[in-house]
Design a protein around this motif. Structure first.
Motif, PDB file in Angstrom:
ATOM      1  N   GLU A   1       0.863  -1.181   0.000  1.00 43.91           N
ATOM      2  CA  GLU A   1       0.000   0.000   0.000  1.00 43.91           C
ATOM      3  C   GLU A   1       0.895   1.224   0.000  1.00 43.91           C
ATOM      4  OE1 GLU A   1      -2.433  -0.448   3.478  1.00 43.91           O
ATOM      5  OE2 GLU A   1      -3.718  -1.950   2.520  1.00 43.91           O
ATOM      6  N   ASP A   2       0.769   2.046  -1.032  1.00 43.25           N
ATOM      7  CA  ASP A   2       1.568   3.265  -1.180  1.00 43.25           C
ATOM      8  C   ASP A   2       3.058   2.974  -1.008  1.00 43.25           C
ATOM      9  OD1 ASP A   2       2.029   5.966  -1.703  1.00 43.25           O
ATOM     10  OD2 ASP A   2       1.761   6.548   0.402  1.00 43.25           O
ATOM     11  N   GLY A   3       3.504   1.877  -1.590  1.00 46.05           N
ATOM     12  CA  GLY A   3       4.927   1.545  -1.573  1.00 46.05           C
ATOM     13  C   GLY A   3       5.438   0.878  -0.325  1.00 46.05           C
ATOM     14  N   VAL A   4       4.564   0.583   0.632  1.00 49.62           N
ATOM     15  CA  VAL A   4       4.973  -0.099   1.864  1.00 49.62           C
ATOM     16  C   VAL A   4       4.415  -1.517   1.842  1.00 49.62           C
ATOM     17  CG1 VAL A   4       4.840  -0.111   4.391  1.00 49.62           C
ATOM     18  CG2 VAL A   4       5.049   2.063   3.157  1.00 49.62           C
ATOM     19  N   VAL A   5       5.290  -2.483   2.037  1.00 52.05           N
ATOM     20  CA  VAL A   5       4.900  -3.889   1.998  1.00 52.05           C
ATOM     21  C   VAL A   5       4.040  -4.222   3.207  1.00 52.05           C
ATOM     22  CG1 VAL A   5       5.740  -6.273   1.984  1.00 52.05           C
ATOM     23  CG2 VAL A   5       6.986  -4.494   0.725  1.00 52.05           C
ATOM     24  N   ARG A   6       2.873  -4.793   2.962  1.00 54.01           N
ATOM     25  CA  ARG A   6       1.982  -5.233   4.043  1.00 54.01           C
ATOM     26  C   ARG A   6       2.147  -6.721   4.304  1.00 54.01           C
ATOM     27  NH1 ARG A   6       1.961  -0.714   6.311  1.00 54.01           N
ATOM     28  NH2 ARG A   6       0.864   0.919   5.199  1.00 54.01           N
ATOM     29  N   PHE A   7       2.358  -7.508   3.241  1.00 49.68           N
ATOM     30  CA  PHE A   7       2.734  -8.911   3.415  1.00 49.68           C
ATOM     31  C   PHE A   7       3.458  -9.392   2.177  1.00 49.68           C
ATOM     32  CE2 PHE A   7      -1.699  -9.474   1.840  1.00 49.68           C
ATOM     33  CZ  PHE A   7      -1.497 -10.347   0.763  1.00 49.68           C
ATOM     34  N   VAL A   8       4.281 -10.403   2.380  1.00 50.88           N
ATOM     35  CA  VAL A   8       4.992 -11.041   1.272  1.00 50.88           C
ATOM     36  C   VAL A   8       5.002 -12.542   1.529  1.00 50.88           C
ATOM     37  CG1 VAL A   8       7.275 -10.642   2.304  1.00 50.88           C
ATOM     38  CG2 VAL A   8       7.080 -11.062  -0.141  1.00 50.88           C
ATOM     39  N   ASN A   9       4.601 -13.289   0.523  1.00 46.05           N
ATOM     40  CA  ASN A   9       4.572 -14.746   0.591  1.00 46.05           C
ATOM     41  C   ASN A   9       5.565 -15.288  -0.426  1.00 46.05           C
ATOM     42  OD1 ASN A   9       2.341 -14.336   2.255  1.00 46.05           O
ATOM     43  ND2 ASN A   9       0.867 -14.810   0.665  1.00 46.05           N
ATOM     44  N   VAL A  10       6.582 -15.969   0.048  1.00 43.46           N
ATOM     45  CA  VAL A  10       7.605 -16.528  -0.834  1.00 43.46           C
ATOM     46  C   VAL A  10       7.493 -18.047  -0.785  1.00 43.46           C
ATOM     47  CG1 VAL A  10      10.070 -16.631  -1.346  1.00 43.46           C
ATOM     48  CG2 VAL A  10       9.090 -14.545  -0.346  1.00 43.46           C
ATOM     49  N   GLU A  11       7.398 -18.633  -1.952  1.00 42.86           N
ATOM     50  CA  GLU A  11       7.274 -20.090  -2.048  1.00 42.86           C
ATOM     51  C   GLU A  11       8.613 -20.774  -1.806  1.00 42.86           C
ATOM     52  OE1 GLU A  11       4.450 -21.584  -2.364  1.00 42.86           O
ATOM     53  OE2 GLU A  11       3.122 -20.272  -3.512  1.00 42.86           O
ATOM     54  N   GLU A  12       8.548 -21.943  -1.223  1.00 44.88           N
ATOM     55  CA  GLU A  12       9.718 -22.817  -1.150  1.00 44.88           C
ATOM     56  C   GLU A  12       9.970 -23.364  -2.557  1.00 44.88           C
ATOM     57  OE1 GLU A  12      11.723 -23.293   1.442  1.00 44.88           O
ATOM     58  OE2 GLU A  12      10.487 -21.832   2.517  1.00 44.88           O
ATOM     59  N   PRO A  13      11.201 -23.752  -2.877  1.00 45.40           N
ATOM     60  CA  PRO A  13      11.479 -24.284  -4.213  1.00 45.40           C
ATOM     61  C   PRO A  13      10.534 -25.441  -4.570  1.00 45.40           C
ATOM     62  CG  PRO A  13      13.524 -23.896  -3.047  1.00 45.40           C
ATOM     63  CD  PRO A  13      12.410 -23.684  -2.052  1.00 45.40           C
ATOM     64  N   GLY A  14       9.983 -25.374  -5.768  1.00 43.98           N
ATOM     65  CA  GLY A  14       9.089 -26.419  -6.258  1.00 43.98           C
ATOM     66  C   GLY A  14       7.661 -26.332  -5.754  1.00 43.98           C
ATOM     67  N   GLU A  15       7.362 -25.354  -4.883  1.00 44.72           N
ATOM     68  CA  GLU A  15       6.019 -25.216  -4.321  1.00 44.72           C
ATOM     69  C   GLU A  15       5.199 -24.180  -5.085  1.00 44.72           C
ATOM     70  OE1 GLU A  15       4.562 -26.749  -1.490  1.00 44.72           O
ATOM     71  OE2 GLU A  15       6.260 -28.118  -1.667  1.00 44.72           O
ATOM     72  N   PHE A  16       3.882 -24.328  -5.009  1.00 41.96           N
ATOM     73  CA  PHE A  16       2.957 -23.323  -5.512  1.00 41.96           C
ATOM     74  C   PHE A  16       1.726 -23.378  -4.635  1.00 41.96           C
ATOM     75  CE2 PHE A  16      -0.711 -22.251  -8.292  1.00 41.96           C
ATOM     76  CZ  PHE A  16      -0.464 -20.895  -8.351  1.00 41.96           C
ATOM     77  N   ARG A  17       1.712 -22.518  -3.624  1.00 45.47           N
ATOM     78  CA  ARG A  17       0.604 -22.505  -2.679  1.00 45.47           C
ATOM     79  C   ARG A  17       0.347 -21.100  -2.162  1.00 45.47           C
ATOM     80  NH1 ARG A  17       0.522 -22.954   2.573  1.00 45.47           N
ATOM     81  NH2 ARG A  17       2.722 -23.394   2.751  1.00 45.47           N
ATOM     82  N   VAL A  18       1.316 -20.517  -1.469  1.00 42.84           N
ATOM     83  CA  VAL A  18       1.104 -19.248  -0.778  1.00 42.84           C
ATOM     84  C   VAL A  18       1.107 -18.032  -1.699  1.00 42.84           C
ATOM     85  CG1 VAL A  18       1.951 -20.134   1.416  1.00 42.84           C
ATOM     86  CG2 VAL A  18       3.541 -18.946  -0.135  1.00 42.84           C
ATOM     87  N   SER A  19       1.509 -18.212  -2.945  1.00 46.22           N
ATOM     88  CA  SER A  19       1.496 -17.093  -3.895  1.00 46.22           C
ATOM     89  C   SER A  19       0.338 -17.210  -4.892  1.00 46.22           C
ATOM     90  CB  SER A  19       2.828 -17.006  -4.652  1.00 46.22           C
ATOM     91  OG  SER A  19       3.031 -18.159  -5.444  1.00 46.22           O
ATOM     92  N   ALA A  20      -0.521 -18.201  -4.701  1.00 46.01           N
ATOM     93  CA  ALA A  20      -1.674 -18.395  -5.584  1.00 46.01           C
ATOM     94  C   ALA A  20      -2.701 -17.289  -5.359  1.00 46.01           C
ATOM     95  CB  ALA A  20      -2.314 -19.760  -5.317  1.00 46.01           C
TER      96      ALA A  20
END
Length: 164
Positions: free
Chosen positions: A132-151
């Motif tokens: 929001e306005d250039g300030v990160v509120r949350f970031v979800n980084v996937e583990e290698p080979g995963e696709f879940r938290v960034s869906a």
């Protein structure tokens, strides 16, 4: 160290695909004064990115927009590849495509990965970041080979309610 909630997005320059036009822009041009969900993928036309990640955001784009959130997709690919990928995937103009060809934004965010073992060189980790306005509120980084938290579905559930 990767970017964290509460951090201000770092300055970086990258290319924004706007229809047939490609513009060199900076972080402030995309994020300042806006609510933006940025998701990063290892590469355009790669299996999970093309079959699941990008299509999920295309499918749910209007749900994000109804909540006052813009959506942008980023990959360490050149603008020509990103434009072709957007066209082949039927990406609507409201979903912004970012070509981080030199990995400037990827490095500034601390989200680079070495995909040399797959013949892809340096790439971006799979992630979803809400600011929001250039300030990160949350970031979800996937583990290698995963696709879940960034869906798209997972991220939608995390978004705060739109301000009145």
């Amino acid at each position: 160290m990767p970017i964290q909630a509460g951090d201000t997005l770092p300055a970086a320059t990258f290319q924004l695909i706007d229809g047939e036009e490609v513009r060199s822009v900076g972080t402030a041009d995309v994020f300042d004064g806006r609510r933006v969900l940025l998701f990063g993928v290892p590469g355009a036309f790669t299996p999970t990115c093309s079959a699941r990640h990008l299509p999920g955001f295309v499918e749910h784009l209007e749900r994000f927009r109804a909540r006052g959130v813009e959506v942008a997709c980023m990959a360490v690919n050149d603008a020509f590849v990103m434009r072709a990928w957007a066209a082949s995937a039927g990406v609507p103009p409201a979903l912004r495509m970012i070509a981080d060809g030199n990995a400037a934004l990827t490095h500034a965010l601390g989200l680079e990965m070495d995909a040399s073992g797959f013949g892809m060189g340096e790439r971006c980790r799979r992630f979803a970041l809400y600011a929001e306005d250039g300030v990160v509120r949350f970031v979800n980084v996937e583990e290698p080979g995963e696709f879940r938290v960034s869906a798209a579905e997972h991220v939608l559930a995390q978004l705060p309610a739109q301000d009145a």
